[in-house]
Design a protein around this motif. Structure first.
Motif, PDB file in Angstrom:
ATOM      1  N   THR A 156     -12.525  62.104  12.922  1.00  0.00           N
ATOM      2  CA  THR A 156     -13.859  62.604  12.614  1.00  0.00           C
ATOM      3  C   THR A 156     -14.805  62.160  13.720  1.00  0.00           C
ATOM      4  OG1 THR A 156     -13.517  62.517  10.216  1.00  0.00           O
ATOM      5  CG2 THR A 156     -15.789  62.535  10.994  1.00  0.00           C
ATOM      6  N   ARG A 157     -15.455  63.127  14.353  1.00  0.00           N
ATOM      7  CA  ARG A 157     -16.394  62.812  15.428  1.00  0.00           C
ATOM      8  C   ARG A 157     -17.794  62.606  14.842  1.00  0.00           C
ATOM      9  NH1 ARG A 157     -14.667  67.543  19.784  1.00  0.00           N
ATOM     10  NH2 ARG A 157     -12.534  66.786  20.166  1.00  0.00           N
ATOM     11  N   LEU A 158     -18.439  61.529  15.268  1.00  0.00           N
ATOM     12  CA  LEU A 158     -19.812  61.259  14.856  1.00  0.00           C
ATOM     13  C   LEU A 158     -20.752  61.807  15.918  1.00  0.00           C
ATOM     14  CD1 LEU A 158     -22.087  59.979  13.201  1.00  0.00           C
ATOM     15  CD2 LEU A 158     -21.586  57.800  14.350  1.00  0.00           C
ATOM     16  N   GLN A 159     -21.521  62.821  15.548  1.00  0.00           N
ATOM     17  CA  GLN A 159     -22.502  63.414  16.448  1.00  0.00           C
ATOM     18  C   GLN A 159     -23.878  63.320  15.806  1.00  0.00           C
ATOM     19  OE1 GLN A 159     -21.204  67.391  17.465  1.00  0.00           O
ATOM     20  NE2 GLN A 159     -19.334  66.661  18.459  1.00  0.00           N
ATOM     21  N   VAL A 160     -24.905  63.253  16.644  1.00  0.00           N
ATOM     22  CA  VAL A 160     -26.279  63.096  16.184  1.00  0.00           C
ATOM     23  C   VAL A 160     -27.169  64.051  16.962  1.00  0.00           C
ATOM     24  CG1 VAL A 160     -28.232  61.508  16.106  1.00  0.00           C
ATOM     25  CG2 VAL A 160     -25.966  60.699  15.467  1.00  0.00           C
ATOM     26  N   GLY A 161     -28.142  64.626  16.300  1.00  0.00           N
ATOM     27  CA  GLY A 161     -29.066  65.530  16.965  1.00  0.00           C
ATOM     28  C   GLY A 161     -29.931  66.245  15.947  1.00  0.00           C
ATOM     29  N   PRO A 162     -30.472  67.414  16.317  1.00  0.00           N
ATOM     30  CA  PRO A 162     -30.224  68.126  17.574  1.00  0.00           C
ATOM     31  C   PRO A 162     -31.231  67.749  18.653  1.00  0.00           C
ATOM     32  CG  PRO A 162     -31.456  69.507  16.079  1.00  0.00           C
ATOM     33  CD  PRO A 162     -31.233  68.213  15.339  1.00  0.00           C
ATOM     34  N   TYR A 163     -30.900  68.136  19.911  1.00  0.00           N
ATOM     35  CA  TYR A 163     -31.777  67.955  21.059  1.00  0.00           C
ATOM     36  C   TYR A 163     -31.904  69.293  21.782  1.00  0.00           C
ATOM     37  CZ  TYR A 163     -30.969  63.058  20.033  1.00  0.00           C
ATOM     38  OH  TYR A 163     -30.899  61.846  19.393  1.00  0.00           O
ATOM     39  N   PRO A 164     -33.084  69.620  22.307  1.00  0.00           N
ATOM     40  CA  PRO A 164     -33.306  70.957  22.871  1.00  0.00           C
ATOM     41  C   PRO A 164     -32.574  71.207  24.179  1.00  0.00           C
ATOM     42  CG  PRO A 164     -35.243  69.577  23.188  1.00  0.00           C
ATOM     43  CD  PRO A 164     -34.312  68.803  22.313  1.00  0.00           C
ATOM     44  N   THR A 165     -32.315  70.161  24.964  1.00  0.00           N
ATOM     45  CA  THR A 165     -31.663  70.325  26.269  1.00  0.00           C
ATOM     46  C   THR A 165     -30.633  69.226  26.466  1.00  0.00           C
ATOM     47  OG1 THR A 165     -33.261  68.929  27.438  1.00  0.00           O
ATOM     48  CG2 THR A 165     -33.795  71.298  27.244  1.00  0.00           C
ATOM     49  N   ARG A 166     -29.732  69.426  27.414  1.00  0.00           N
ATOM     50  CA  ARG A 166     -28.751  68.386  27.740  1.00  0.00           C
ATOM     51  C   ARG A 166     -29.459  67.151  28.290  1.00  0.00           C
ATOM     52  NH1 ARG A 166     -23.330  68.058  28.388  1.00  0.00           N
ATOM     53  NH2 ARG A 166     -23.084  70.305  28.035  1.00  0.00           N
ATOM     54  N   ALA A 167     -30.541  67.353  29.027  1.00  0.00           N
ATOM     55  CA  ALA A 167     -31.280  66.215  29.584  1.00  0.00           C
ATOM     56  C   ALA A 167     -31.888  65.370  28.466  1.00  0.00           C
ATOM     57  CB  ALA A 167     -32.371  66.711  30.531  1.00  0.00           C
ATOM     58  N   ALA A 168     -32.403  66.015  27.424  1.00  0.00           N
ATOM     59  CA  ALA A 168     -32.968  65.270  26.300  1.00  0.00           C
ATOM     60  C   ALA A 168     -31.881  64.482  25.579  1.00  0.00           C
ATOM     61  CB  ALA A 168     -33.661  66.232  25.337  1.00  0.00           C
TER      62      ALA A 168
END
Length: 289
Positions: free
Chosen positions: A258-270
């Protein structure tokens, strides 16, 4: 506790004696002067202030005002935890858990959980559900996670939803009844917050509050790790949540992991900037599916 050196003593003397309080240190921290805050808190902790010791633990954990030093953070957390500081008990338990010292971690988390600290109730309740280091007890697990969710902890609401899919209705009803019983029971004397100053006002903010709310939508998330069980992912998120400025947890199945991901963010830089703010936690940007 080592004696304060002459340089540190001089720093403390630079602040008027009447201002030498935990609150004065919090004000200095909030004003972007962590070195001054640490100089104020250090002698107070040496004289037994649990709030000051907890705040020093936060400073050493974050590396603000002092070099990052998890061993020093653990020492100050432990000093405050032994004095009954609930946030210190939880922070110490989470730090020990991350260091794979589960026996000691669960002991502190149980103590904070018994006193109603929401993060501790989530982690200890999850351990009870899985029988992870403690005997399995799904009724009590459901009660603790329910109480944590009722206090607004987002990961607890997610965990409670997962428990609803697994635990039979009769056991959930017992869990709700136990949660009500626990909520109405008086806290034990060993679990009461210290009286030297309010625990809540003594908390060190882990990161500056954002000037604007986090984005409601975006094409990127940050990935914090991959785990064999969702409980481990949730524990990591709970330990980092107050540094994520409102970003939401997403658990992404990937084979047996299970991958733990967090977000969302508008751009890869953010997303990359959010990762940088979490150092030394391993982290990298990913495209949101």
């Amino acid at each position: 506790m080592r004696l304060i050196g002459l340089f540190a003593a001089a720093m403390v003397m630079a602040v008027p004696a009447s201002a030498q309080s935990v609150r004065a240190g919090i004000d200095a921290w909030g004003a972007g002067k962590p070195e001054q805050a640490v100089a104020i808190w250090r002698p107070l902790a040496a004289r037994g202030s649990a709030d000051a010791a907890y705040n020093l633990g936060q400073a050493y954990k974050l590396g603000r005002g002092v070099p990052a030093d998890l061993a020093a953070a653990q020492r100050f957390y432990e000093q405050a935890a032994k004095a009954g500081h609930l946030e210190a008990q939880t922070s110490l338990g989470l730090l020990l858990f991350q260091n794979n010292n589960r026996t000691a971690a669960l002991r502190w988390l149980k103590q904070a959980s018994d006193a109603g600290e929401p993060r501790a109730m989530l982690v200890y309740g999850t351990a009870l559900f899985n029988g992870d280091g403690v005997p399995e007890d799904r009724v009590r697990a459901y009660a603790l996670v329910s109480r944590s969710a009722a206090q607004g902890l987002a990961p607890a609401r997610t965990t409670l939803g997962e428990m609803d899919q697994i635990i039979p209705l009769a056991e959930r009803q017992k869990g709700v009844a136990l949660a009500q019983q626990l909520a109405s029971a008086p806290a034990s004397s060993a679990a009461k917050p210290v009286k030297s100053s309010p625990v809540k006002t003594a908390s060190v903010p882990t990161t500056p509050r954002p000037a604007t709310p986090p984005p409601a939508a975006g094409a990127f998330r940050i990935q914090l790790g991959a785990f064999r069980d969702t409980a481990s992912a949730q524990r990591l998120f709970a330990s980092l949540e107050n540094r994520l400025n409102g970003a939401r947890m997403t658990l992404v199945p990937s084979g047996t992991m299970t991958r733990l991901q967090v977000g969302p963010y508008p751009t890869r830089a953010a997303a990359a900037a959010a990762c940088a703010a979490l150092k030394p936690q391993a982290c990298f940007p990913v495209a949101a599916n």
